[in-house]
Design a protein around this motif. Structure first.
Motif, PDB file in Angstrom:
ATOM      1  N   ALA A  94      18.398 -40.332  -5.034  1.00 51.67           N
ATOM      2  CA  ALA A  94      18.637 -41.455  -5.938  1.00 51.67           C
ATOM      3  C   ALA A  94      18.421 -41.054  -7.399  1.00 51.67           C
ATOM      4  CB  ALA A  94      17.718 -42.620  -5.572  1.00 51.67           C
ATOM      5  N   VAL A  95      17.404 -40.240  -7.652  1.00 54.31           N
ATOM      6  CA  VAL A  95      17.166 -39.767  -9.019  1.00 54.31           C
ATOM      7  C   VAL A  95      18.326 -38.900  -9.497  1.00 54.31           C
ATOM      8  CG1 VAL A  95      15.669 -38.318 -10.429  1.00 54.31           C
ATOM      9  CG2 VAL A  95      14.661 -39.918  -8.805  1.00 54.31           C
ATOM     10  N   ALA A  96      18.820 -38.027  -8.630  1.00 50.33           N
ATOM     11  CA  ALA A  96      19.951 -37.172  -9.003  1.00 50.33           C
ATOM     12  C   ALA A  96      21.202 -38.005  -9.255  1.00 50.33           C
ATOM     13  CB  ALA A  96      20.206 -36.143  -7.901  1.00 50.33           C
ATOM     14  N   ARG A  97      21.448 -38.982  -8.403  1.00 51.34           N
ATOM     15  CA  ARG A  97      22.626 -39.829  -8.590  1.00 51.34           C
ATOM     16  C   ARG A  97      22.524 -40.641  -9.876  1.00 51.34           C
ATOM     17  NH1 ARG A  97      27.591 -39.694  -7.842  1.00 51.34           N
ATOM     18  NH2 ARG A  97      27.295 -39.090  -5.651  1.00 51.34           N
ATOM     19  N   SER A  98      21.339 -41.140 -10.192  1.00 51.19           N
ATOM     20  CA  SER A  98      21.153 -41.882 -11.436  1.00 51.19           C
ATOM     21  C   SER A  98      21.395 -40.999 -12.652  1.00 51.19           C
ATOM     22  CB  SER A  98      19.740 -42.467 -11.471  1.00 51.19           C
ATOM     23  OG  SER A  98      19.494 -43.128 -12.685  1.00 51.19           O
ATOM     24  N   ALA A  99      20.878 -39.776 -12.618  1.00 57.55           N
ATOM     25  CA  ALA A  99      21.108 -38.857 -13.735  1.00 57.55           C
ATOM     26  C   ALA A  99      22.586 -38.513 -13.877  1.00 57.55           C
ATOM     27  CB  ALA A  99      20.282 -37.589 -13.535  1.00 57.55           C
ATOM     28  N   LEU A 100      23.279 -38.346 -12.753  1.00 58.70           N
ATOM     29  CA  LEU A 100      24.717 -38.065 -12.804  1.00 58.70           C
ATOM     30  C   LEU A 100      25.503 -39.236 -13.369  1.00 58.70           C
ATOM     31  CD1 LEU A 100      25.487 -36.096  -9.538  1.00 58.70           C
ATOM     32  CD2 LEU A 100      26.207 -35.470 -11.836  1.00 58.70           C
TER      33      LEU A 100
END
Length: 636
Positions: free
Chosen positions: A499-505
């Motif tokens: 979820a953190v990676a998707r938010s940053a993307l």
């Protein structure tokens, strides 16, 4: 704004300015959630802000006399480098770093008669008063579910059960991926709410222990719902009735009552039924002592390594450049309120406030509106009491205004201009607009400068962390299929990192092409990760099922998705660095499918082109099935 009112009543309005600033930052940092989690969410940045005021009050004395316009930008830039690097390690560190730097700028530039130590104590007093109100006052929407001090935790846990029901209803449809992401967000929020600080290792009350037990009972439900959604087959509406009843029971504190038992025709439905039964038992029985809910945080040793890694260096350098350049410009132009410009730049450069251009435009629009409201209001009234009333009104509006950056900027602009008026400085509404606009231009320019090294390190590090967490989760599921507790911890870590990676993307994709183009290649990596983690969860349900073995189709899907993940890595600009950072057992390998001997039989190792070296079990131990009589008795 009791501290400010007391300061005005004591004929020391300048003493109320740091207290009001502390309360203002406390309102900005506070978010919906548990009361105990707000202690760290508000209290730790308040300590950083007090330290910043103390440091800022000492900065003008550094260096030879008359050289402040040359020395201050350098000192603020160095402090910005440190604060920015630490801010890249997490949301709490970001709030601490920003508050430290903004308070230092204000302490160095705002002419207050109080010494630095007194300013810091007054700042803490204002923040402490706001935090005390947050802990004591009940929420607007009360339920009869138990003590009001657990309203935030109770609502967070109930939202998990509601999200499980939403995912079950969306199974087999186009909304299933969005519902799965909503379930992850609900689990993250509940985990944070229950991980608030406490003095004892164990939960201190029956109500708290019950909430921990209800959250723990939701984890197997979330796992079963994810596996059913991954299968892609629509489910009957009655399947979602059980989680909805459990959500209502959490909110109201009532018994869940009889739950509808779904058909046990597959591993996923059997896991869902078992999870519902276990949840019903945890709701109906008094829970015992429960350990503190933990979430992964970087340790003291890992924190400096993350802070001064590629992402920390990149962000720290941009913060230092924005703060130092804006301070130098403001001091060079001999602005009376020079500290407004670097303080505005520090707020604008925060990446978690939205895309850069969007937050710059929102800041400009909000500043104009706030300055117009302030000028119009104080053209009609004058005196300290209307100023205190304006500060109190803005303080009450901050929690609502945080929903949009432009609205928050407008409210904060009125509040800051009111505090400047209380501090004895002349009204400067339109000067605020000019200096804020200049800071916006500086941040917009610095944010798109082609700095040395590659851009997008924040996204790269988030994706790297998610890849490692996914591999740890997959290896554990395949090696220890019956370890439900360990699997739950690794599953939470994998989905949270994802979820953190998707938010940053998503944030990077909304930037202008010079920024967004640097991280677009990681979109395929994130998509492959999502499919891999969901497939791993489905395999975990099948392997844990008491009569099912891992179907060959599941093993093939894992092999295909590992290969797709590796291919996405190779297609990205820094794929070699990502793969090299993975653990040895998660790196790519080549070779045919061959068996590997293990305890109790042989475990074949599935290998394909660039597939991770993890064991692929095709059998799982069986367990005694529960009789229908026992199930019926447990339901009643």
């Amino acid at each position: 704004m009791l501290p400010l009112l007391l300061a005005v009543a004591a004929d020391r309005p300048t003493a109320g300015v740091p207290a009001a600033l502390g309360a203002m930052f406390a309102g900005i940092n506070d978010r919906p959630g548990g009361r105990r989690s707000s202690v760290s969410r508000v209290g730790v940045p308040a300590l950083a802000g007090a330290a910043g005021l103390l440091i800022g009050s000492l900065l003008p004395a550094v260096g030879p006399p008359g050289a402040a316009r040359f020395v201050l930008p350098l000192l603020l830039g160095a402090l910005g480098l440190l604060a920015g690097a630490l801010s890249s390690t997490g949301p709490l560190a970001s709030a601490c770093g920003t508050q430290l730097l903004v308070a230092a700028v204000i302490g160095a530039g705002m002419p207050l008669p109080e010494p630095g130590r007194e300013r810091a104590l007054l700042f803490l007093a204002g923040a402490g008063w706001a935090l005390l109100l947050r802990l004591v006052l009940p929420t607007r929407r009360r339920t009869s579910g138990g003590p009001y001090r657990y309203d935030g935790e109770r609502e967070a846990v109930a939202s998990v059960y509601a999200a499980v029901a939403g995912l079950l209803r969306a199974a087999g449809g186009t909304r299933a991926p969005a519902r799965r992401a909503a379930l992850t967000a609900a689990l993250d929020q509940a985990q944070d709410a229950l991980a608030g600080p406490r003095l004892r290792r164990h939960a201190s009350s029956t109500a708290e222990r019950r909430l921990h037990a209800q959250y723990a009972a939701a984890l197997p439900l979330a796992e079963a719902a994810t596996a059913l959604a991954w299968a892609g087959e629509p489910l009957p509406d009655r399947v979602a009735e059980g989680p909805l009843r459990l959500a209502h029971a959490v909110r109201t504190g009532s018994a869940c009552g009889p739950l509808p038992a779904p058909a046990r025709s597959g591993a996923g439905l059997r896991a869902l039924d078992d999870a519902l039964l276990a949840a019903a038992e945890s709701f109906d029985h008094r829970p015992g002592q429960s350990l503190r809910t933990k979430r992964g945080r970087p340790g003291l040793v890992a924190l400096p390594r993350r802070a001064f890694g590629p992402a920390g260096r990149e962000y720290g350098f941009r913060v230092a450049l924005c703060c130092g350049v804006s301070a130098a410009v403001a001091l060079g132009l001999d602005h009376e309120h020079w500290y407004w410009m670097p303080a505005t730049a520090v707020f604008l450069v925060k990446p978690d406030l939205g895309p850069l251009v969007s937050r710059v435009l929102s800041r400009a629009a909000g500043t104009v509106v706030g300055a117009a409201v302030f000028a119009g209001f104080f053209a009609l009234v004058a005196g300290p009491l209307p100023t205190v009333a304006a500060v109190a009104l803005c303080g009450a509006l901050i929690p609502v205004a945080t929903r949009h950056f432009a609205a928050q900027t407008a409210v904060v602009t009125v509040l800051v201009l009111s505090l400047v008026l209380l501090a004895g400085e002349p009204q400067a509404a339109w000067g605020r607009v000019v200096e804020s606009s200049t800071a916006c231009a500086i941040v917009l320019l610095v944010g798109h400068l082609p700095l040395p090294g590659q851009r997008g390190n924040r996204v790269r590090d988030a994706v790297d962390t998610a890849v490692a967490a996914a591999h740890r989760y997959l290896r554990h599921v395949l090696a220890h299929p019956q370890d439900g507790a360990g699997r739950a911890v690794l599953r939470r870590d994998a989905y949270r990192s994802l979820a953190v990676a998707r938010s940053a993307l998503d944030l990077s994709a909304a930037e202008l092409p010079p920024v967004a183009g640097r991280t677009a290649e990681f979109e395929e990596v994130a998509g492959a990760l999502e499919r891999l983690v969901d497939t791993t969860t489905a395999c975990a349900v099948h392997l844990h099922d008491r009569s099912a073995a891992l179907p060959p189709s599941h093993a093939q899907r894992i092999a295909e998705q590992l290969a797709a993940l590796d291919a996405a890595h190779r297609a990205s600009a820094r794929s070699e660095v990502l793969v090299r950072r993975l653990p040895p057992t998660a790196r790519a390998g080549r070779g045919p499918v061959r068996p590997r001997p293990g305890r109790g039989g042989s475990r074949p190792v599935q290998r394909s082109s660039s597939v991770s070296d993890v064991p692929m079990p095709v059998t799982a131990p069986t367990a005694t099935t529960e009789s229908a009589t026992q199930r019926a008795r447990s339901r009643s």
